[in-house]
Design a protein around this motif. Structure first.
Motif, PDB file in Angstrom:
ATOM      1  N   PHE A 200       4.080  -0.703   8.449  1.00 24.25           N
ATOM      2  CA  PHE A 200       4.390   0.567   7.817  1.00 24.25           C
ATOM      3  C   PHE A 200       5.880   0.857   7.828  1.00 24.25           C
ATOM      4  CE2 PHE A 200       0.481   2.884   6.889  1.00 24.25           C
ATOM      5  CZ  PHE A 200      -0.470   2.092   7.515  1.00 24.25           C
TER       6      PHE A 200
ATOM      7  N   HIS B 122       0.845  -1.196   0.000  1.00 27.74           N
ATOM      8  CA  HIS B 122       0.000   0.000   0.000  1.00 27.74           C
ATOM      9  C   HIS B 122       0.879   1.244   0.000  1.00 27.74           C
ATOM     10  CE1 HIS B 122      -3.827  -1.873   2.014  1.00 27.74           C
ATOM     11  NE2 HIS B 122      -3.107  -2.834   1.500  1.00 27.74           N
TER      12      HIS B 122
ATOM     13  N   LYS C  19      -4.259  15.778   8.712  1.00 25.41           N
ATOM     14  CA  LYS C  19      -5.321  15.128   7.931  1.00 25.41           C
ATOM     15  C   LYS C  19      -5.193  13.613   8.042  1.00 25.41           C
ATOM     16  CE  LYS C  19      -6.023  18.757   4.539  1.00 25.41           C
ATOM     17  NZ  LYS C  19      -6.117  19.081   3.091  1.00 25.41           N
ATOM     18  N   SER C  20      -6.168  12.896   7.506  1.00 25.94           N
ATOM     19  CA  SER C  20      -6.124  11.431   7.483  1.00 25.94           C
ATOM     20  C   SER C  20      -5.167  10.967   6.406  1.00 25.94           C
ATOM     21  CB  SER C  20      -7.506  10.861   7.154  1.00 25.94           C
ATOM     22  OG  SER C  20      -8.507  11.396   7.969  1.00 25.94           O
ATOM     23  N   PRO C  21      -4.413   9.903   6.659  1.00 26.76           N
ATOM     24  CA  PRO C  21      -3.658   9.282   5.560  1.00 26.76           C
ATOM     25  C   PRO C  21      -4.631   8.888   4.447  1.00 26.76           C
ATOM     26  CG  PRO C  21      -2.980   8.369   7.680  1.00 26.76           C
ATOM     27  CD  PRO C  21      -4.185   9.216   7.942  1.00 26.76           C
TER      28      PRO C  21
ATOM     29  N   TYR D  38       0.357   5.411   0.853  1.00 33.00           N
ATOM     30  CA  TYR D  38      -0.545   6.415   1.399  1.00 33.00           C
ATOM     31  C   TYR D  38       0.125   7.785   1.337  1.00 33.00           C
ATOM     32  CZ  TYR D  38      -3.373   2.645   3.321  1.00 33.00           C
ATOM     33  OH  TYR D  38      -4.155   1.539   3.457  1.00 33.00           O
TER      34      TYR D  38
ATOM     35  N   ALA E  85      -5.289   6.879   0.879  1.00 34.41           N
ATOM     36  CA  ALA E  85      -4.778   5.783   0.065  1.00 34.41           C
ATOM     37  C   ALA E  85      -4.474   6.251  -1.344  1.00 34.41           C
ATOM     38  CB  ALA E  85      -5.791   4.652   0.026  1.00 34.41           C
TER      39      ALA E  85
ATOM     40  N   LEU F  76       3.720   7.346   2.817  1.00 31.61           N
ATOM     41  CA  LEU F  76       3.930   6.119   3.593  1.00 31.61           C
ATOM     42  C   LEU F  76       3.729   4.906   2.718  1.00 31.61           C
ATOM     43  CD1 LEU F  76       1.749   6.856   6.765  1.00 31.61           C
ATOM     44  CD2 LEU F  76       4.222   6.778   6.701  1.00 31.61           C
TER      45      LEU F  76
ATOM     46  N   THR G 207       8.725   4.187   7.691  1.00 33.02           N
ATOM     47  CA  THR G 207       8.804   5.454   8.434  1.00 33.02           C
ATOM     48  C   THR G 207       8.275   6.625   7.625  1.00 33.02           C
ATOM     49  OG1 THR G 207      11.071   5.596   7.671  1.00 33.02           O
ATOM     50  CG2 THR G 207      10.732   4.881   9.945  1.00 33.02           C
TER      51      THR G 207
ATOM     52  N   TRP H  32       0.025  11.434   3.271  1.00 35.35           N
ATOM     53  CA  TRP H  32      -0.427  11.908   4.571  1.00 35.35           C
ATOM     54  C   TRP H  32      -0.015  13.350   4.753  1.00 35.35           C
ATOM     55  CZ3 TRP H  32       1.563   9.636   9.843  1.00 35.35           C
ATOM     56  CH2 TRP H  32       0.740  10.099  10.869  1.00 35.35           C
TER      57      TRP H  32
END
Lengths: 114, 114
Positions: free
Chosen positions: A104, A34, A42-44, A36, A46, A89, A106, A38
């Motif tokens: 995840f 995945h 805010k929200s990560p 992401y 996709a 990410l 870093t 970020w």
């Protein structure tokens, strides 16, 4: 121990530059990779989910590739814009008899200067 | 567009107190997750939840932690007796289908334990 590494840790580029980051992950127990985006406070969000070796996905100026045999994925941003500034990410979905979860890295913090 | 919401955005508590972090996942999603990020560290998986039971939990998710879906919309994380090291950003996520599918993250709850 299953570990995900991302490089570089941070990146500063000028508006219009193209850039890329790397995500390295274990080649065993692979299920999905995945990416992401970020932004602070805010929200990560996709960007991509990739499952097959050789997968390439694209969303506007952002694209990603996947090599499950050697355990890496690249994220490319073409013609960076200030609004691309965020932490990117990657997360490896590990699946085996005793594990089933997202692991995840870093993150790579990108700053695009006008 | 549907989104995952979390409340509160920031929770301050005294060591030893119980806290409940709340999440409202996207309504047609079936899989729910909690993650946390201690300042300066990676985002870490805590627990996944499906069909009203825990599917997977990490070694971090010990007896101090519990999750619940008390009604058709909320998904909660309870920490029974908070410790200083529980201070972190806690993220809820949900996905429509299993595992390798895209996860949608909430904006997080910052927990500060004094």
């Amino acid at each position: 121990i299953l570990n995900v590494e991302q490089s570089p840790q941070s990146l500063h580029v000028q508006e219009g530059d193209s850039t890329n980051f790397t995500c390295s992950f274990p080649s065993s127990n692979f299920y999905a990779l995945h990416w992401y985006r970020w932004e602070t406070a805010k929200s990560p969000e996709a960007l991509f989910v990739m499952t097959l070796n050789g997968d390439e996905k694209k969303k506007g100026r952002i694209s990603a590739t996947l090599n499950t045999k050697e355990g890496y994925s690249y994220l490319y941003i073409k013609g960076s814009q200030p609004e691309d500034s965020a932490t990117y990410l990657c997360a490896f979905w590990a699946r085996s008899y005793n594990t089933d979860k997202l692991i995840f890295g870093t993150g790579t913090r990108l700053q695009v200067f006008p | 567009e549907p989104e995952v919401t979390q409340t509160p955005s920031h929770q301050v508590t005294q060591m030893g107190q119980e806290v409940i972090l709340r999440c409202v996942p996207i309504s047609n999603h079936l899989y729910f997750y909690w993650y946390r990020q201690i300042l300066g560290q990676k985002v870490e998986f805590l627990v996944s939840f499906y069909n009203n039971e825990i599917s997977e939990k990490s070694e971090i998710f010990d007896d101090q932690f519990s999750v619940e879906r008390p009604d058709g919309s909320n998904f909660t994380l309870k920490i029974r007796s908070t410790k200083l090291e529980d201070s972190a950003m806690y993220f809820c996520a949900s996905s429509e289908l299993y595992a390798g599918e895209t996860q949608y993250f909430g904006p997080g709850t910052r927990l500060t334990v004094l």
